[in-house]
Design an enzyme around this catalytic site. Structure first.
Site, PDB file in Angstrom:
ATOM      1  N   GLY A  26       0.688  -1.299   0.080  1.00 48.56           N
ATOM      2  CA  GLY A  26       0.125  -0.001   0.101  1.00 48.56           C
ATOM      3  C   GLY A  26       0.954   1.170  -0.085  1.00 48.56           C
ATOM      4  N   ARG A  47       4.862  -8.115   9.597  1.00 51.60           N
ATOM      5  CA  ARG A  47       5.002  -9.263   9.898  1.00 51.60           C
ATOM      6  C   ARG A  47       5.287 -10.501   8.982  1.00 51.60           C
ATOM      7  N   ARG A  75       3.797  -4.730  17.670  1.00 51.70           N
ATOM      8  CA  ARG A  75       3.378  -4.894  19.076  1.00 51.70           C
ATOM      9  C   ARG A  75       4.147  -5.246  19.903  1.00 51.70           C
ATOM     10  N   PHE A 105     -10.398  -2.073  10.931  1.00 56.81           N
ATOM     11  CA  PHE A 105     -11.654  -2.610   9.975  1.00 56.81           C
ATOM     12  C   PHE A 105     -13.006  -2.169  10.547  1.00 56.81           C
ATOM     13  N   TYR A 156      -9.495  11.567  10.827  1.00 54.03           N
ATOM     14  CA  TYR A 156     -10.333  11.153  11.970  1.00 54.03           C
ATOM     15  C   TYR A 156      -9.731  11.238  13.305  1.00 54.03           C
ATOM     16  N   LYS A 171      -5.289   6.509  16.563  1.00 56.21           N
ATOM     17  CA  LYS A 171      -4.641   7.580  15.774  1.00 56.21           C
ATOM     18  C   LYS A 171      -4.780   8.967  16.596  1.00 56.21           C
ATOM     19  N   PRO A 197      -3.903  11.438   5.854  1.00 60.86           N
ATOM     20  CA  PRO A 197      -4.380  11.144   4.491  1.00 60.86           C
ATOM     21  C   PRO A 197      -5.746  11.098   4.594  1.00 60.86           C
ATOM     22  N   PRO A 199      -8.959   9.483   1.313  1.00 65.10           N
ATOM     23  CA  PRO A 199      -8.773   8.170   0.666  1.00 65.10           C
ATOM     24  C   PRO A 199      -7.813   8.111  -0.344  1.00 65.10           C
TER      25      PRO A 199
HETATM   26  C1  HXC Z   1     -15.095  -7.736  14.295  1.00 64.18           C
HETATM   27  C2  HXC Z   1     -12.859  -8.639  14.359  1.00 64.18           C
HETATM   28  C3  HXC Z   1     -12.898  -8.493  12.964  1.00 64.18           C
HETATM   29  C4  HXC Z   1     -14.003  -7.960  12.220  1.00 64.18           C
HETATM   30  C5  HXC Z   1     -11.126  -9.530  13.459  1.00 64.18           C
HETATM   31  N1  HXC Z   1     -11.649  -9.300  14.663  1.00 64.18           N
HETATM   32  N2  HXC Z   1     -11.811  -8.958  12.430  1.00 64.18           N
HETATM   33  N3  HXC Z   1     -13.896  -8.520  15.037  1.00 64.18           N
HETATM   34  N4  HXC Z   1     -15.025  -7.857  13.182  1.00 64.18           N
HETATM   35  N5  HXC Z   1     -13.894  -7.727  11.031  1.00 64.18           N
HETATM   36  C6  HXC Z   1     -11.202  -9.866  15.791  1.00 64.18           C
HETATM   37  C7  HXC Z   1     -10.937 -11.199  15.938  1.00 64.18           C
HETATM   38  O1  HXC Z   1     -12.034 -12.085  16.191  1.00 64.18           O
HETATM   39  C8  HXC Z   1     -10.028 -11.251  17.358  1.00 64.18           C
HETATM   40  O2  HXC Z   1     -10.651 -11.004  18.361  1.00 64.18           O
HETATM   41  C9  HXC Z   1      -9.207  -9.703  16.997  1.00 64.18           C
HETATM   42  O3  HXC Z   1     -10.001  -8.840  16.131  1.00 64.18           O
HETATM   43  C10 HXC Z   1      -7.746  -9.900  16.601  1.00 64.18           C
HETATM   44  O4  HXC Z   1      -7.946 -10.689  15.087  1.00 64.18           O
HETATM   45  P1  HXC Z   1      -6.748 -11.449  14.613  1.00 64.18           P
HETATM   46  O5  HXC Z   1      -7.269 -11.867  13.271  1.00 64.18           O
HETATM   47  O6  HXC Z   1      -6.267 -12.532  15.492  1.00 64.18           O
HETATM   48  O7  HXC Z   1      -5.654 -10.312  14.516  1.00 64.18           O
HETATM   49  P2  HXC Z   1      -4.451 -10.405  13.789  1.00 64.18           P
HETATM   50  O8  HXC Z   1      -4.072 -11.352  12.866  1.00 64.18           O
HETATM   51  O9  HXC Z   1      -3.243  -9.870  14.602  1.00 64.18           O
HETATM   52  O10 HXC Z   1      -4.870  -9.563  12.412  1.00 64.18           O
HETATM   53  C11 HXC Z   1      -5.057  -7.907  12.753  1.00 64.18           C
HETATM   54  C12 HXC Z   1      -6.366  -7.326  11.968  1.00 64.18           C
HETATM   55  C13 HXC Z   1      -6.072  -7.569  10.641  1.00 64.18           C
HETATM   56  C14 HXC Z   1      -6.352  -6.038  12.303  1.00 64.18           C
HETATM   57  C15 HXC Z   1      -7.512  -7.846  12.466  1.00 64.18           C
HETATM   58  O11 HXC Z   1      -7.155  -6.836   9.627  1.00 64.18           O
HETATM   59  C16 HXC Z   1      -4.772  -7.120   9.837  1.00 64.18           C
HETATM   60  O12 HXC Z   1      -3.700  -7.822   9.767  1.00 64.18           O
HETATM   61  N6  HXC Z   1      -4.584  -5.775   9.552  1.00 64.18           N
HETATM   62  C17 HXC Z   1      -3.578  -5.205   8.881  1.00 64.18           C
HETATM   63  C18 HXC Z   1      -3.737  -4.348   7.560  1.00 64.18           C
HETATM   64  C19 HXC Z   1      -4.639  -3.264   7.938  1.00 64.18           C
HETATM   65  O13 HXC Z   1      -5.462  -3.594   8.564  1.00 64.18           O
HETATM   66  N7  HXC Z   1      -4.820  -2.400   6.917  1.00 64.18           N
HETATM   67  C20 HXC Z   1      -5.782  -1.247   6.870  1.00 64.18           C
HETATM   68  C21 HXC Z   1      -5.348  -0.068   7.293  1.00 64.18           C
HETATM   69  S1  HXC Z   1      -6.267   1.023   6.576  1.00 64.18           S
HETATM   70  P3  HXC Z   1     -11.199 -12.380  19.305  1.00 64.18           P
HETATM   71  O14 HXC Z   1     -11.814 -11.755  20.504  1.00 64.18           O
HETATM   72  O15 HXC Z   1     -12.041 -13.287  18.442  1.00 64.18           O
HETATM   73  O16 HXC Z   1      -9.927 -12.978  19.650  1.00 64.18           O
HETATM   74  C22 HXC Z   1      -6.206   2.360   7.857  1.00 64.18           C
HETATM   75  C23 HXC Z   1      -7.033   3.588   6.932  1.00 64.18           C
HETATM   76  C24 HXC Z   1      -7.616   4.577   7.821  1.00 64.18           C
HETATM   77  O17 HXC Z   1      -5.946   2.399   9.042  1.00 64.18           O
HETATM   78  C25 HXC Z   1      -8.530   5.783   7.218  1.00 64.18           C
HETATM   79  C26 HXC Z   1      -9.092   5.338   5.980  1.00 64.18           C
HETATM   80  C27 HXC Z   1      -9.631   6.543   5.061  1.00 64.18           C
HETATM   81  P1  NAP Z   2      -2.074  -1.458   4.184  1.00 65.90           P
HETATM   82  O1  NAP Z   2      -1.264  -1.963   2.909  1.00 65.90           O
HETATM   83  O2  NAP Z   2      -2.729  -2.458   4.791  1.00 65.90           O
HETATM   84  O3  NAP Z   2      -0.906  -1.350   5.371  1.00 65.90           O
HETATM   85  C1  NAP Z   2      -0.811  -1.660   6.684  1.00 65.90           C
HETATM   86  C2  NAP Z   2       0.816  -2.251   6.891  1.00 65.90           C
HETATM   87  O4  NAP Z   2       0.874  -2.419   8.239  1.00 65.90           O
HETATM   88  C3  NAP Z   2       0.817  -3.545   6.104  1.00 65.90           C
HETATM   89  O5  NAP Z   2       2.099  -3.404   5.324  1.00 65.90           O
HETATM   90  C4  NAP Z   2       1.136  -4.607   7.009  1.00 65.90           C
HETATM   91  O6  NAP Z   2       1.838  -5.413   6.940  1.00 65.90           O
HETATM   92  C5  NAP Z   2       1.602  -3.483   8.173  1.00 65.90           C
HETATM   93  N1  NAP Z   2       1.113  -4.282   9.645  1.00 65.90           N
HETATM   94  C6  NAP Z   2      -0.100  -4.513  10.128  1.00 65.90           C
HETATM   95  N2  NAP Z   2       0.037  -5.042  11.361  1.00 65.90           N
HETATM   96  C7  NAP Z   2       1.507  -5.021  11.873  1.00 65.90           C
HETATM   97  C8  NAP Z   2       2.041  -5.392  12.909  1.00 65.90           C
HETATM   98  N3  NAP Z   2       1.313  -5.841  14.044  1.00 65.90           N
HETATM   99  N4  NAP Z   2       3.445  -5.150  12.776  1.00 65.90           N
HETATM  100  C9  NAP Z   2       4.164  -4.649  11.765  1.00 65.90           C
HETATM  101  N5  NAP Z   2       3.536  -4.515  10.724  1.00 65.90           N
HETATM  102  C10 NAP Z   2       1.978  -4.418  10.559  1.00 65.90           C
HETATM  103  O7  NAP Z   2      -2.969  -0.170   4.262  1.00 65.90           O
HETATM  104  P2  NAP Z   2      -2.587   1.086   3.560  1.00 65.90           P
HETATM  105  O8  NAP Z   2      -3.706   1.949   3.353  1.00 65.90           O
HETATM  106  O9  NAP Z   2      -1.316   1.239   2.847  1.00 65.90           O
HETATM  107  O10 NAP Z   2      -2.044   1.952   5.150  1.00 65.90           O
HETATM  108  C11 NAP Z   2      -0.692   2.679   5.355  1.00 65.90           C
HETATM  109  C12 NAP Z   2      -0.986   3.774   6.561  1.00 65.90           C
HETATM  110  O11 NAP Z   2      -1.781   4.873   5.979  1.00 65.90           O
HETATM  111  C13 NAP Z   2      -1.717   3.283   7.663  1.00 65.90           C
HETATM  112  O12 NAP Z   2      -1.254   4.141   8.952  1.00 65.90           O
HETATM  113  C14 NAP Z   2      -3.118   3.954   7.447  1.00 65.90           C
HETATM  114  O13 NAP Z   2      -3.967   3.909   8.824  1.00 65.90           O
HETATM  115  C15 NAP Z   2      -2.841   5.001   6.805  1.00 65.90           C
HETATM  116  N6  NAP Z   2      -4.048   5.548   6.132  1.00 65.90           N
HETATM  117  C16 NAP Z   2      -4.464   5.153   4.844  1.00 65.90           C
HETATM  118  C17 NAP Z   2      -5.496   5.621   4.237  1.00 65.90           C
HETATM  119  C18 NAP Z   2      -5.939   4.926   2.973  1.00 65.90           C
HETATM  120  O14 NAP Z   2      -6.981   5.350   2.077  1.00 65.90           O
HETATM  121  N7  NAP Z   2      -5.331   4.028   2.459  1.00 65.90           N
HETATM  122  C19 NAP Z   2      -6.191   6.628   4.739  1.00 65.90           C
HETATM  123  C20 NAP Z   2      -5.675   7.215   5.934  1.00 65.90           C
HETATM  124  C21 NAP Z   2      -4.542   6.426   6.486  1.00 65.90           C
HETATM  125  P3  NAP Z   2       1.905  -7.072   7.423  1.00 65.90           P
HETATM  126  O15 NAP Z   2       0.633  -7.543   7.191  1.00 65.90           O
HETATM  127  O16 NAP Z   2       2.844  -7.888   6.380  1.00 65.90           O
HETATM  128  O17 NAP Z   2       2.314  -6.986   8.700  1.00 65.90           O
END
Ligand code: HXC
Ligand code: NAP
Length: 293
Positions: A26, A47, A75, A105, A156, A171, A197, A199
């Site tokens: 991303g 990770r 973490r 999420f 936000y 955040k 940022p 979207p």
């Molecule tokens: C409710 C959920 C859920 C969901 C997971 N959980 N997904 N609960 N609804 N959709 C719960 C699980 O049941 C568990 O709780 C706990 O959350 C942890 O889930 P795990 O899958 O075990 O965690 P993990 O493997 O560490 O994964 C973390 C994650 C996953 C956040 C859930 O989505 C991930 O790896 N994300 C990384 C990338 C990411 O999110 N990128 C987007 C960033 S966008 P229980 O109680 O069952 O144990 C961003 C943009 C902001 O920040 C602004 C945009 C405009």
């Molecule tokens: P993304 O591709 O999902 O990026 C998130 C990254 O974080 C992944 O590379 C993921 O890699 C890493 N990550 C997640 N959990 C981690 C952990 N426990 N330890 C280490 N690394 C971890 O999403 P993105 O949209 O590019 O987001 C990047 C940043 O921009 C984030 O801070 C997000 O909040 C911010 N942001 C994005 C938007 C947007 O519109 N896209 C808007 C506002 C802010 P692994 O899964 O390999 O660990």
């Protein structure tokens, strides 16, 4: 307008070593790519080491830069300390920490388990704290100066947002940390800034924030006064500036890059945008007529 135009001059980041958490996908990958093009060495961490190694190969083939891939779950403080050591061992020094890794999420808050809420707080707030503390302690201990921490937040962070409450909470904490340490650690030669940022479509964010047909139903471009989403290069340009020496007097700032999105949501009468131009003569006449009554 060429949204993909690259802003800084060649070699603008030459000699710098930059750690990008979440640098393998991303926006982290987009910023990493541009930093390499500008002559920096980059450490990408997350990770998933297989993903990071693949990105390392791709970007080293595409640019003249050097990439170190380090597995590190932000973490866990012991893993972060090991990542600091691996980065310094490889390059001799680190100049910039970019806290980009995040988890998020959408969910009604009452559906979240305690662990679900903690998971987001732990990645975003505790992860940023872990990396900041580990690098900060290292730099302060070694008396190294001219360092920069750049944190990625969201708009936000100050408005809050329903349905992404753990992310908004975390955040907001990151923003407070940015502004607090900008003052406290300036004496050590460490600057802190943030980017908020709007979207910028990425797979990681869109899969979790706009699953299924939500992305058609809630077209985020429509919420933006400029009527479009951001291009990754536009964000990379801003990030490169903020980690470069050109921004040396910027400290404690959060720069919003969202096409005006959050302000559109905030201004009380912004909905009047929907009134057609031809109606304004009539509305003006109605308002003026009230003076007489
Ligand atoms: C409710 C959920 C859920 C969901 C997971 N959980 N997904 N609960 N609804 N959709 C719960 C699980 O049941 C568990 O709780 C706990 O959350 C942890 O889930 P795990 O899958 O075990 O965690 P993990 O493997 O560490 O994964 C973390 C994650 C996953 C956040 C859930 O989505 C991930 O790896 N994300 C990384 C990338 C990411 O999110 N990128 C987007 C960033 S966008 P229980 O109680 O069952 O144990 C961003 C943009 C902001 O920040 C602004 C945009 C405009
Ligand atoms: P993304 O591709 O999902 O990026 C998130 C990254 O974080 C992944 O590379 C993921 O890699 C890493 N990550 C997640 N959990 C981690 C952990 N426990 N330890 C280490 N690394 C971890 O999403 P993105 O949209 O590019 O987001 C990047 C940043 O921009 C984030 O801070 C997000 O909040 C911010 N942001 C994005 C938007 C947007 O519109 N896209 C808007 C506002 C802010 P692994 O899964 O390999 O660990």
């Amino acid at each position: 307008m060429d949204l993909k135009a690259k802003m800084l001059r060649d070699d603008a980041l030459k000699g710098k070593t930059i750690v990008v958490t979440g640098g393998g996908s991303g926006l982290g990958k987009a910023m990493t790519t541009y930093f390499l093009e500008l002559g920096a060495n980059v450490v990408i961490t997350s990770r998933n080491i297989e993903k990071l190694e693949a990105v390392k190969s791709e970007l080293e083939a595409q640019t003249a830069g050097k990439v170190l891939a380090v597995q590190c779950d932000v973490r866990h403080y012991d893993q972060v300390e090991a990542m600091v050591k691996a980065s310094v061992d490889a390059y001799g020094k680190v100049d910039v920490l970019l806290n980009n890794a995040a988890g998020n999420f959408i969910s009604p808050t009452e559906r979240l388990s305690a662990n679900a809420f903690d998971t987001i707080i732990d990645i975003v707030l505790k992860g940023t704290k872990n990396c900041t503390l580990a690098f900060g302690k290292y730099w302060i201990d070694k008396k190294e100066t001219d360092k920069t921490v750049l944190n990625i937040v969201t708009t936000y962070a100050w408005t809050g947002s329903a349905y992404v409450v753990p992310s908004a909470t975390a955040k907001a904490g990151v923003l407070a940390m940015t502004r607090s340490l900008a003052v406290e650690w300036a004496k050590y030669g460490i600057r802190f800034n943030a980017i908020a940022p709007g979207p910028f479509p990425t797979k990681g964010a869109w899969d979790r924030l706009l699953p299924g047909d939500l992305r058609e139903k809630f077209d985020l471009a429509k919420k933006v006064p400029l009527k479009r989403v951001g291009d990754h290069q536009e964000l990379a340009n801003l990030a490169a500036y903020l980690v470069s020496d050109f921004s040396g007097y910027l400290n404690g700032e959060v720069v919003t890059i969202d096409g005006g999105e959050w302000l559109k949501g905030a201004g009380q009468f912004n909905m009047l945008e929907e009134i057609p131009q031809e109606m304004w003569d009539m509305l003006e006449a109605m308002i003026r007529s009230k003076k007489k009554s």
